[in-house]
Design an enzyme around this catalytic site. Sequence first.
Site, PDB file in Angstrom:
ATOM      1  N   LYS A  54      -6.788  -3.185 -11.184  1.00  0.00           N
ATOM      2  CA  LYS A  54      -6.459  -2.245 -10.106  1.00  0.00           C
ATOM      3  C   LYS A  54      -7.187  -0.917 -10.313  1.00  0.00           C
ATOM      4  O   LYS A  54      -7.786  -0.367  -9.383  1.00  0.00           O
ATOM      5  CB  LYS A  54      -4.939  -2.023 -10.045  1.00  0.00           C
ATOM      6  CG  LYS A  54      -4.222  -3.213  -9.412  1.00  0.00           C
ATOM      7  CD  LYS A  54      -2.719  -3.168  -9.574  1.00  0.00           C
ATOM      8  CE  LYS A  54      -2.136  -4.489  -9.035  1.00  0.00           C
ATOM      9  NZ  LYS A  54      -0.715  -4.673  -9.313  1.00  0.00           N
ATOM     10  N   GLN A  98       3.914  -1.273 -12.072  1.00  0.00           N
ATOM     11  CA  GLN A  98       3.568  -2.675 -12.285  1.00  0.00           C
ATOM     12  C   GLN A  98       4.801  -3.490 -12.694  1.00  0.00           C
ATOM     13  O   GLN A  98       5.525  -3.120 -13.610  1.00  0.00           O
ATOM     14  CB  GLN A  98       2.479  -2.779 -13.371  1.00  0.00           C
ATOM     15  CG  GLN A  98       1.984  -4.179 -13.612  1.00  0.00           C
ATOM     16  CD  GLN A  98       1.266  -4.786 -12.405  1.00  0.00           C
ATOM     17  OE1 GLN A  98       0.460  -4.130 -11.742  1.00  0.00           O
ATOM     18  NE2 GLN A  98       1.562  -6.041 -12.106  1.00  0.00           N
ATOM     19  N   ASP A 121       2.784  -0.003  -2.616  1.00  0.00           N
ATOM     20  CA  ASP A 121       3.121  -1.412  -2.821  1.00  0.00           C
ATOM     21  C   ASP A 121       4.055  -1.905  -1.711  1.00  0.00           C
ATOM     22  O   ASP A 121       4.322  -3.104  -1.602  1.00  0.00           O
ATOM     23  CB  ASP A 121       3.809  -1.569  -4.180  1.00  0.00           C
ATOM     24  CG  ASP A 121       3.177  -2.654  -5.034  1.00  0.00           C
ATOM     25  OD1 ASP A 121       2.211  -3.275  -4.556  1.00  0.00           O
ATOM     26  OD2 ASP A 121       3.672  -2.884  -6.144  1.00  0.00           O
TER      27      ASP A 121
END
Length: 293
Positions: A54, A98, A121
């Site tokens: 990422k 994460q 997200d």
Amino acid sequence: MSAILIDGKAVAAEIDARAGERGKIVAQTLGRAPCLAVVLIGDDPASDVYVRNKVRRTEAAGLTSIEIRKPASLTEDEAIAIVRELNDDNSVDGILVQMPLPDHINANRVIGEIHPDKDVDGLTETSAGRLVLGKPGLRPCTPAGCVELAKRALGDLSGKNVVVVGRSILVGKPAALLFLEQNCTVTIAHSRTADLPGLCRTADILVPAVGRPQMIKGDWVKPGACVLDVGINRIDAPERGAGKTRLVGDAAFDEIVGHAGWITPVPGGIGPMTIAMLLDNTVTAAAMRAGLA
Ligand SMILES: NC(=O)c1ccc[n+]([C@@H]2O[C@H](COP(=O)([O-])OP(=O)(O)OC[C@H]3O[C@@H](n4cnc5c(N)ncnc54)[C@H](OP(=O)(O)O)[C@@H]3O)[C@@H](O)[C@H]2O)c1
């Protein structure tokens, strides 16, 4: 008939480049490039790879990133404090924590602290609510990547029968809502679904998001259907040598590729699209902060 392979990697590269171009325009107003903060707690090796990818892709697109790594011993309160600090940091546009988090940390509490405008997200209650209500907002990356690839393969998705296998908050449920937004007729299947093979055979677009290697068999797929394989599973690959492994999806690719219309490979399908949509969301979040969106 042989399925057309949907090259998620190539489409993702195009979206990364577009995010970079949009980022340059936003930077003219913000005075800096859009910035993604990635928080990794613990030492899960797969998460480590995901975070590195990422960050690498973010910077390759000309955006900036902040990487915060903390040991698994971090407390829930400390994790929440990190998120609050990032919420207050004007140089940060997007926050990604994460998953999975260590067992002693309640992921919902930590995600719940992310400011909705920085929720790249798309997992906070506010983002989920906006999706359900059909209001503009930051959409979850993996499902958004599925819809993007389906549109590129099939064009207008109106009226298509979609079967999403899996009902997780991360993938299954938002994928179903995003396909509904495209005027598809959507069915969500799960572990209690009766006659899953028969249901899958009704799908024009089949989205396995289960986490079971190659569970969707060849005769579960209607000829000509589009299979968007979200699953990522590591299996033993003795043919590559002792102790070797390889990644496979939830769909039995070799059984399906001969008669489906389109199929995404694993790796190289939905996976790269997830990061592309993350970059897209980061630029959108920055544009909103700059008053441009
Ligand atoms: N490509 C990417 O970027 C990406 C991103 C995220 C996830 N993934 C992968 O996608 C897969 C799913 O992830 P997830 O987070 O959604 O997993 P999850 O939270 O474990 O959810 C799995 C879902 O599959 C359903 N399921 C389990 N066994 C089933 C069966 N035999 N028949 C039908 N449904 C069944 C479960 O049903 P119940 O609810 O009834 O238990 C559940 O809804 C994993 O392989 C993950 O690694 C890939």
